[in-house]
Design an enzyme around this catalytic site. Sequence first.
Site, mmCIF file in Angstrom:
data_model
loop_
_atom_site.group_PDB
_atom_site.id
_atom_site.type_symbol
_atom_site.label_atom_id
_atom_site.label_comp_id
_atom_site.label_asym_id
_atom_site.label_seq_id
_atom_site.Cartn_x
_atom_site.Cartn_y
_atom_site.Cartn_z
ATOM 1 N N HIS A 137 0.707 -1.176 -0.188
ATOM 2 C CA HIS A 137 0.189 -0.060 0.092
ATOM 3 C C HIS A 137 0.962 1.219 -0.092
ATOM 4 O O HIS A 137 0.699 2.161 0.758
ATOM 5 C CB HIS A 137 -0.945 0.036 1.209
ATOM 6 C CG HIS A 137 -1.816 -1.110 1.431
ATOM 7 N ND1 HIS A 137 -2.627 -1.638 2.720
ATOM 8 C CD2 HIS A 137 -2.098 -2.134 0.665
ATOM 9 C CE1 HIS A 137 -3.170 -2.559 2.534
ATOM 10 N NE2 HIS A 137 -2.869 -2.979 1.355
ATOM 11 N N HIS A 142 -8.321 -9.481 13.222
ATOM 12 C CA HIS A 142 -8.151 -8.298 12.333
ATOM 13 C C HIS A 142 -8.708 -8.716 10.833
ATOM 14 O O HIS A 142 -8.044 -9.578 10.430
ATOM 15 C CB HIS A 142 -6.789 -7.836 12.191
ATOM 16 C CG HIS A 142 -6.604 -6.550 11.338
ATOM 17 N ND1 HIS A 142 -7.560 -5.623 11.051
ATOM 18 C CD2 HIS A 142 -5.404 -6.264 10.753
ATOM 19 C CE1 HIS A 142 -6.953 -4.709 10.057
ATOM 20 N NE2 HIS A 142 -5.527 -5.173 10.060
ATOM 21 N N GLU A 178 -8.475 -7.163 7.762
ATOM 22 C CA GLU A 178 -7.455 -6.731 6.610
ATOM 23 C C GLU A 178 -7.154 -7.915 5.963
ATOM 24 O O GLU A 178 -6.766 -8.976 6.572
ATOM 25 C CB GLU A 178 -6.561 -5.991 7.005
ATOM 26 C CG GLU A 178 -6.041 -5.145 5.553
ATOM 27 C CD GLU A 178 -4.976 -3.992 6.086
ATOM 28 O OE1 GLU A 178 -4.814 -3.630 6.957
ATOM 29 O OE2 GLU A 178 -4.746 -3.340 4.889
ATOM 30 N N ASP A 202 -4.615 -9.219 4.197
ATOM 31 C CA ASP A 202 -3.351 -9.931 4.246
ATOM 32 C C ASP A 202 -3.514 -11.101 5.640
ATOM 33 O O ASP A 202 -2.597 -11.876 5.672
ATOM 34 C CB ASP A 202 -2.006 -8.989 4.795
ATOM 35 C CG ASP A 202 -2.463 -7.924 5.623
ATOM 36 O OD1 ASP A 202 -3.713 -7.726 6.209
ATOM 37 O OD2 ASP A 202 -1.431 -7.385 6.496
ATOM 38 N N HIS A 238 -5.478 -1.167 13.903
ATOM 39 C CA HIS A 238 -5.411 0.220 13.304
ATOM 40 C C HIS A 238 -6.645 0.400 12.415
ATOM 41 O O HIS A 238 -6.891 1.183 11.492
ATOM 42 C CB HIS A 238 -4.221 0.335 12.417
ATOM 43 C CG HIS A 238 -4.091 -0.564 11.080
ATOM 44 N ND1 HIS A 238 -3.968 -0.201 9.790
ATOM 45 C CD2 HIS A 238 -4.094 -1.732 10.986
ATOM 46 C CE1 HIS A 238 -3.915 -0.938 8.975
ATOM 47 N NE2 HIS A 238 -3.932 -2.239 9.613
ATOM 48 N N ASP A 272 -1.796 -6.726 14.269
ATOM 49 C CA ASP A 272 -0.771 -5.701 13.548
ATOM 50 C C ASP A 272 -0.043 -5.230 14.683
ATOM 51 O O ASP A 272 1.158 -4.798 14.476
ATOM 52 C CB ASP A 272 -1.513 -4.823 12.541
ATOM 53 C CG ASP A 272 -1.866 -5.322 11.129
ATOM 54 O OD1 ASP A 272 -1.372 -6.142 10.909
ATOM 55 O OD2 ASP A 272 -2.488 -4.770 10.529
ATOM 56 N N TYR A 294 7.290 0.760 10.764
ATOM 57 C CA TYR A 294 5.875 -0.001 10.894
ATOM 58 C C TYR A 294 5.041 1.002 11.803
ATOM 59 O O TYR A 294 3.934 1.474 11.223
ATOM 60 C CB TYR A 294 5.907 -1.253 11.611
ATOM 61 C CG TYR A 294 4.432 -1.936 11.419
ATOM 62 C CD1 TYR A 294 4.384 -2.922 10.267
ATOM 63 C CD2 TYR A 294 3.482 -1.940 12.354
ATOM 64 C CE1 TYR A 294 3.072 -3.460 9.953
ATOM 65 C CE2 TYR A 294 2.390 -2.709 12.143
ATOM 66 C CZ TYR A 294 2.206 -3.441 11.025
ATOM 67 O OH TYR A 294 1.312 -4.091 10.595
ATOM 68 N N HIS A 343 2.588 -9.721 11.802
ATOM 69 C CA HIS A 343 3.918 -9.512 10.972
ATOM 70 C C HIS A 343 5.227 -9.573 11.815
ATOM 71 O O HIS A 343 5.175 -8.778 12.987
ATOM 72 C CB HIS A 343 3.838 -8.067 10.202
ATOM 73 C CG HIS A 343 2.628 -8.147 9.388
ATOM 74 N ND1 HIS A 343 2.331 -8.733 8.252
ATOM 75 C CD2 HIS A 343 1.562 -7.373 9.521
ATOM 76 C CE1 HIS A 343 1.256 -8.472 7.743
ATOM 77 N NE2 HIS A 343 0.615 -7.446 8.317
HETATM 78 FE FE1 FEO Z 1 -3.639 -4.237 8.972
HETATM 79 FE FE2 FEO Z 1 -1.394 -6.729 8.594
HETATM 80 O O1 FEO Z 1 -3.249 -5.485 8.146
#
Ligand code: FEO
Length: 402
Positions: free
Chosen positions: A27, A81, A83, A85, A148, A167, A195, A228
């Site tokens: 992104h 979460h 999102e 990913d 987030h 995250d 990050y 991550h």
């Molecule tokens: Fe907010 Fe790793 O996705």
Amino acid sequence: MGSFTAEKISEKVYWVGAIDWGVRDFHGYLTERGTTYNAFLVIDEKVTLIDTVKSPFMNEMLARIASVIPPDKIDYIVSNHSEMDHTGCLPQMIALASPEKVFASVMGKKALGSHFHFGPDAVTAVKNGESISLGESSLTFLETRMLHWPDSMVSYLDTDKVLFSQDGFGMHLASTERFDDQLPAWILKQEAEKYFANILLPFSPMVTGLMKKLEELSLNIELLCPDHGPVWRSDIAGILKSWKEWALQPCITSAVIIYSTMWKSTGHLAAAICDGLVSQGISVKVMPLDSSHRSDVATAVLDAGALLVGSPTINGQMFPDVAAVLTYLKGLKPKNLIGGAFGSYGWSGEAVKQVEQYLADMSIPLVVPGLNINYIPCDDDLVEARELGVKVGIELNRRCSS
Ligand code: FEO
């Protein structure tokens, strides 16, 4: 599915995620060291998968799960979460494993419904503070709204004292090593800060709230498992402390100068401003935008107390790459900065005013009016530019010492 093996990280928990060695653009965030999509398998009476991975990596996750238990033995899936990913392969995992339950926060249930158009009973919403039994262990959910995304939550496994933090406390870093103490501390600091600067900075007040909440809860955390990067087991206190500090954005006697230049005039002004700042003991990072990525600028700004922005005027506008970086920074809402604008022009010279407007929109006060030089700066212009740096340096020292 390929040859991939799970890694046991505690009595009941296995890492079953995927390593994305090649990703470089997330992104618009430059992920120079790749990333991991971490998923975790809890082996108890109810076999539970915590988060999934980005969809192209589903087979890697499946192979790692299969090295421990057949994937169709999964009873529960927890989505901390929404999102993609972490949920990109959730629909396929649900189809493959037919879990008894899929858990998400109240907002998570809504978000997953909007992503994947699930039916109303596909996801069970859990409330803030709610616990579920997995057998010997239980999993307690804590909402972390806007950290987030609105759906974000973390999950705590009591027996193994593991906090699955989605995250939170993560970083983009691909590695075969799973734990923080297996990797160089300077790389962890660099990537964790990047990050935070690029993902969490706009939500700093909520981060401060979360850190207070975690202190009040006095959770005994032996493993901190983000979605991550590495699992924290040795320096949990260190990453928590860093997050607390980054969220507060205290006054720092460092400055960042970003600029674009067409025929070096704005570049010469940047160098003179840098010299003025250095004369006041300010540490300066000069970032020409033809060789500095916006996500690295954001990280540098988190470590600075002043932001100086230079742009030539082209066709009545600031340079496009300056506008792009300012747009990006404005969204990140950095705090406690002072600023300055400068540039060179041929016949109209709108860019400096436009930069000043951006800085004003970001609530960054200008120490002195912008410096706008016609064509090529003469010696007096460079003295004036140096003086701009001196004045910003004096003001920054005053602010940081008061
Ligand atoms: Fe907010 Fe790793 O996705």
